[in-house]
Scaffold this active site. Structure first.
Site, PDB file in Angstrom:
ATOM      1  N   LYS A  32       4.753  32.896  -5.275  1.00 42.21           N
ATOM      2  CA  LYS A  32       4.611  33.563  -6.564  1.00 42.21           C
ATOM      3  C   LYS A  32       3.967  34.899  -6.255  1.00 42.21           C
ATOM      4  CE  LYS A  32       2.523  33.457 -11.156  1.00 42.21           C
ATOM      5  NZ  LYS A  32       1.651  32.745 -12.127  1.00 42.21           N
ATOM      6  N   TYR A  67       0.655  31.241  -4.069  1.00 42.55           N
ATOM      7  CA  TYR A  67       0.375  32.169  -5.175  1.00 42.55           C
ATOM      8  C   TYR A  67      -0.398  33.341  -4.602  1.00 42.55           C
ATOM      9  CZ  TYR A  67      -1.079  33.700  -9.878  1.00 42.55           C
ATOM     10  OH  TYR A  67      -1.298  34.417 -11.031  1.00 42.55           O
TER      11      TYR A  67
END
Length: 292
Positions: A158, A130
């Site tokens: 992400k 992330y």
């Protein structure tokens, strides 16, 4: 394994007594999957994980794993430490862990690479990194993301850098094989998909889930005529849903629609204001009645 499609990072609904509303959570996962999402994320930042107790976090994953197992859907779980990753060892429904770039410490690109090398070596499941520098304080170049992609066990990112910048363009121009880029900036997901992102992880997709799934599908199919106007409308919805700290407005909209029992969030978050909620509902309703 290349992750594709739409994943929704689950909110954690609370009941009138302030406890986690597990029944509402189960129904929400079914609702999201029924609307066309590929899967869900449990214990992402949208879930307010820092405000949950250890038993509550386990219960949330239990519910998400059970439904995803029944439905054959993909489940990602937020986990960024060796201990949190180890807890996923006996959960076959988990396709990957969503692991945040170390926040606040700003260890530099070499430190981030060393950190994920260690996590990937001990993780029982693949990792999706992330990358959200406006929250973590740590920027990563396109080259650093490619070096992370080369680590065994790292299958995607992400990607939420706050827009489409030079590094975004450079990364998307030369993606490593088998490495998934999943858009994580709700407002900018349409242009990232246009550049070739494989899918998205979007809190806004609690609302108008089917339209976000359609957006991902349209860009993946190269259907510009369908994707471009839909992307504009969904960006307006995302702007309204993120007008206050996430997930306050998302929860308020879901509660107003009768999907969850309360709009409650836990401190340090505060409930969404009525005017913000009304504005988000107007955007959501306009999408509901717009032609597909």
């Amino acid at each position: 394994m290349t992750l594709t499609g739409l994943y929704v990072p689950l909110i954690t609904p609370f009941d009138d007594a302030g406890a986690v509303a597990l029944g509402a959570l189960e129904a929400l996962v079914h609702r999201i999957l029924d609307a066309g999402a590929t899967g869900v994320v449990a214990l992402g930042t949208t879930a307010e994980p820092a405000a949950l107790s250890d038993p509550e976090r386990r219960a949330v994953v239990d519910v998400a794993a059970r439904v995803c197992g029944e439905r054959g859907a993909g489940l990602l779980v937020g986990a960024a430490t060796p201990q949190a990753l180890e807890a996923l060892r006996d959960r076959p429904e988990v396709v990957a862990a969503l692991s945040l770039v170390p926040p606040f410490t700003r260890p530099g690109e070499a430190g981030v690479l060393a950190h994920f090398h260690r996590l990937a070596a001990v993780s029982p499941v693949p990792l999706v990194i992330y990358h959200v520098p406006y929250r973590t304080g740590q920027c990563l170049s396109a080259d650093a993301v490619r070096r992370l992609a080369a680590l065994p066990g790292v299958v995607g990112v992400k990607y939420a850098v706050g827009g489409i910048d030079e590094d975004t363009v450079a990364l998307m121009a030369a993606l490593p094989a088998g490495f998934a880029v999943l858009g994580g900036d709700d407002l900018f997901v349409s242009p990232l998909l246009a550049l070739g992102a494989h899918g998205a992880i979007l809190a806004s997709a609690h609302v108008a889930t089917a339209r976000f799934a359609e957006l991902v599908e349209a860009w993946r199919a190269g259907d510009v005529a369908r994707a471009r106007p839909l992307g504009h409308r969904l960006a307006a919805l995302s702007g309204a849903l993120f007008a206050e700290p996430n997930p306050a407005v998302v929860k308020a909209v879901l509660h107003a629609r009768g999907v969850i029992p309360t709009a409650a969030v836990r401190l340090p978050l505060l409930p969404a204001r009525p005017d913000t909620t009304r504005a988000a509902l107007r955007h959501a309703d306009s999408l509901l009645h717009a032609p597909a």
